[in-house]
Write a protein that holds these residues in place. Sequence first.
Motif, short mmCIF file in Angstrom:
data_model
loop_
_atom_site.label_atom_id
_atom_site.label_comp_id
_atom_site.label_asym_id
_atom_site.label_seq_id
_atom_site.Cartn_x
_atom_site.Cartn_y
_atom_site.Cartn_z
N PRO A 8 0.90 -1.18 0.20
CA PRO A 8 0.04 -0.01 -0.03
C PRO A 8 0.72 1.33 0.02
CG PRO A 8 -1.00 -1.49 1.51
CD PRO A 8 0.45 -2.04 0.92
N TRP A 9 2.01 1.28 0.84
CA TRP A 9 2.70 2.73 0.70
C TRP A 9 3.36 2.66 -0.55
CZ3 TRP A 9 2.66 5.99 4.76
CH2 TRP A 9 1.82 5.73 5.86
N ILE A 10 4.14 1.49 -0.86
CA ILE A 10 4.85 1.62 -2.13
C ILE A 10 3.93 2.40 -3.27
CG2 ILE A 10 6.16 0.30 -3.97
CD1 ILE A 10 6.82 -1.63 -1.72
N GLN A 11 2.76 1.64 -3.61
CA GLN A 11 1.79 1.89 -4.61
C GLN A 11 1.39 3.44 -4.45
OE1 GLN A 11 1.58 0.64 -7.43
NE2 GLN A 11 2.50 -1.27 -7.04
N SER A 12 1.33 3.62 -3.08
CA SER A 12 0.66 5.21 -3.07
C SER A 12 1.80 6.14 -3.31
CB SER A 12 0.46 5.27 -1.27
OG SER A 12 0.09 6.45 -1.06
N VAL A 13 2.81 5.93 -2.92
CA VAL A 13 4.24 6.81 -3.29
C VAL A 13 4.19 6.93 -4.96
CG1 VAL A 13 6.70 7.34 -3.31
CG2 VAL A 13 5.48 6.55 -1.24
N GLU A 14 3.99 5.76 -5.45
CA GLU A 14 4.21 5.68 -6.92
C GLU A 14 3.02 6.46 -7.42
OE1 GLU A 14 4.62 1.93 -8.61
OE2 GLU A 14 6.47 1.49 -7.61
N GLY A 15 1.66 6.37 -7.03
CA GLY A 15 0.52 7.06 -7.60
C GLY A 15 0.97 8.57 -7.35
N VAL A 22 -5.20 8.13 -5.06
CA VAL A 22 -5.07 6.57 -4.77
C VAL A 22 -6.18 6.11 -3.93
CG1 VAL A 22 -3.38 4.99 -3.71
CG2 VAL A 22 -2.56 6.97 -4.82
N ILE A 23 -6.77 4.98 -4.18
CA ILE A 23 -8.02 4.43 -3.75
C ILE A 23 -7.55 3.06 -3.39
CG2 ILE A 23 -10.38 4.09 -3.78
CD1 ILE A 23 -10.57 6.17 -5.88
N HIS A 24 -7.81 2.80 -2.05
CA HIS A 24 -7.67 1.47 -1.46
C HIS A 24 -9.00 0.60 -1.32
CE1 HIS A 24 -3.30 2.27 -0.64
NE2 HIS A 24 -3.69 3.57 -0.65
N GLY A 46 -4.58 -5.71 -14.51
CA GLY A 46 -3.40 -4.97 -13.91
C GLY A 46 -2.38 -6.01 -13.25
N VAL A 47 -1.24 -5.27 -12.62
CA VAL A 47 -0.12 -5.91 -12.09
C VAL A 47 -0.30 -5.76 -10.44
CG1 VAL A 47 2.44 -5.86 -11.98
CG2 VAL A 47 1.37 -5.13 -14.28
N HIS A 48 -0.12 -6.90 -9.99
CA HIS A 48 -0.14 -6.99 -8.51
C HIS A 48 -1.44 -6.23 -8.16
CE1 HIS A 48 3.41 -8.85 -8.76
NE2 HIS A 48 4.07 -7.95 -8.91
N SER A 49 -2.78 -6.44 -8.54
CA SER A 49 -3.88 -5.93 -8.18
C SER A 49 -3.86 -4.38 -8.06
CB SER A 49 -4.34 -6.43 -6.77
OG SER A 49 -4.36 -7.82 -6.61
N VAL A 50 -3.21 -3.73 -9.01
CA VAL A 50 -2.96 -2.20 -9.07
C VAL A 50 -3.77 -1.86 -10.47
CG1 VAL A 50 -1.59 -0.16 -9.11
CG2 VAL A 50 -0.93 -2.19 -7.55
N TYR A 51 -4.86 -1.05 -10.61
CA TYR A 51 -5.55 -0.85 -11.70
C TYR A 51 -5.41 0.63 -11.77
CZ TYR A 51 -6.80 -5.66 -10.73
OH TYR A 51 -6.50 -6.80 -10.36
N GLN A 52 -4.37 1.19 -12.43
CA GLN A 52 -4.28 2.62 -12.94
C GLN A 52 -4.90 3.00 -14.04
OE1 GLN A 52 -0.10 3.46 -13.34
NE2 GLN A 52 0.43 1.53 -13.57
N ASP A 53 -5.27 1.89 -14.80
CA ASP A 53 -5.93 2.56 -16.14
C ASP A 53 -7.46 2.31 -16.38
OD1 ASP A 53 -3.53 2.75 -17.40
OD2 ASP A 53 -3.05 0.68 -17.60
N VAL A 54 -8.12 1.95 -15.02
CA VAL A 54 -9.56 1.72 -15.28
C VAL A 54 -10.34 2.79 -15.35
CG1 VAL A 54 -11.41 0.81 -13.84
CG2 VAL A 54 -9.38 -0.40 -14.08
N ALA A 55 -10.11 3.71 -14.17
CA ALA A 55 -10.74 5.01 -14.21
C ALA A 55 -9.52 6.20 -14.43
CB ALA A 55 -11.34 5.39 -12.84
N GLY A 57 -6.70 9.11 -14.03
CA GLY A 57 -6.28 9.73 -13.06
C GLY A 57 -6.25 9.02 -11.70
N THR A 58 -6.43 7.71 -11.55
CA THR A 58 -6.78 7.13 -10.64
C THR A 58 -6.10 5.86 -10.46
OG1 THR A 58 -9.25 7.77 -10.44
CG2 THR A 58 -8.69 6.01 -8.87
N ARG A 59 -5.46 5.66 -9.30
CA ARG A 59 -4.96 4.24 -9.33
C ARG A 59 -5.47 3.65 -7.91
NH1 ARG A 59 1.45 2.43 -8.83
NH2 ARG A 59 1.34 3.74 -10.79
N ILE A 60 -6.16 2.64 -8.22
CA ILE A 60 -7.15 1.63 -7.33
C ILE A 60 -6.26 0.54 -7.11
CG2 ILE A 60 -9.43 0.63 -7.23
CD1 ILE A 60 -10.24 1.96 -9.35
N LEU A 61 -6.15 0.23 -5.72
CA LEU A 61 -5.52 -1.08 -5.05
C LEU A 61 -6.41 -1.74 -4.57
CD1 LEU A 61 -3.42 1.63 -4.80
CD2 LEU A 61 -1.88 -0.19 -4.00
N THR A 62 -6.79 -2.98 -4.89
CA THR A 62 -7.67 -4.07 -4.46
C THR A 62 -6.79 -4.96 -3.64
OG1 THR A 62 -7.48 -5.63 -6.29
CG2 THR A 62 -9.00 -3.72 -6.34
#
Length: 247
Positions: A8-15, A22-24, A46-55, A57-62
């Motif tokens: 969650p922290w790594i993907q948040s920083v990248e987003g 960033v939405i979890h 997506g890669v590792h449950s990160v869907y940044q191309d769905v919406a 400007g949004t990075r969604i982490l499931t």
Amino acid sequence: MRKRLLKPWIQSVEGRLRRQRVIHVIHIGKTGGSALKDAIRGDIRGVHSVYQDVAPGTRILTHSHHIDLRRIPPRDDVVFVLRDPVGRYVSGFMSRLRQGAPRHDSPWSKKERLALERFATPDALAVALASPDAGERGAAEAAMRDIRHVRSTFADWLGSPELLRRRHGQILLVGWQETLAADFERLRELIGLPDRCRLPDDPTSANRAPDDTPTDLSEEGLANIRAWYRADYEIIDLLERLGLTER
């Protein structure tokens, strides 16, 4: 596991570096989280449950069951789904009785086998929690602690009331398993999910129980389960007072 907990922290920083929102999605067990995650994924892989191309400007982490609110960066948004604790108890019990079927194949632990061979139905276990026989009551309490899904509570994912009060401004949506279709449409509007993102229809993908699954509890069993999950109802009450949900 360490890498998974840091995700969650790594993907948040990248987003944030990419100026993304960033939405979890926190996955509370037996609340419809599998169906929700499949819907958000849509036809994007997506890669590792990160869907940044769905919406846009949004990075969604499931997330998996291992990620709770305490592990979510404080500045990010959060989505999760609840379920009435009685329904969640019955669903969790029956899921373990089926060893995770239809979606999963998860054999019983030794303790689960003992518990589920002694208490064959959710009502039998629920009623035994108030048995006048100390041995039966003790076995029931042990079963409640040993059966996966049954032993977990909302606090395992949402933490303390103090944490919820502190973080309530970042909770974007509190959905309900009982109204998941309508709540998903609310989520679609909030974050701009495309039409291809839809809740799954088939029981396996949605991880739904068979139609003949027994769901009724006796009055005594119902009262005992409500008492056992008293803290879950307190969390629901708090979320209502914070204006985040209505039952």
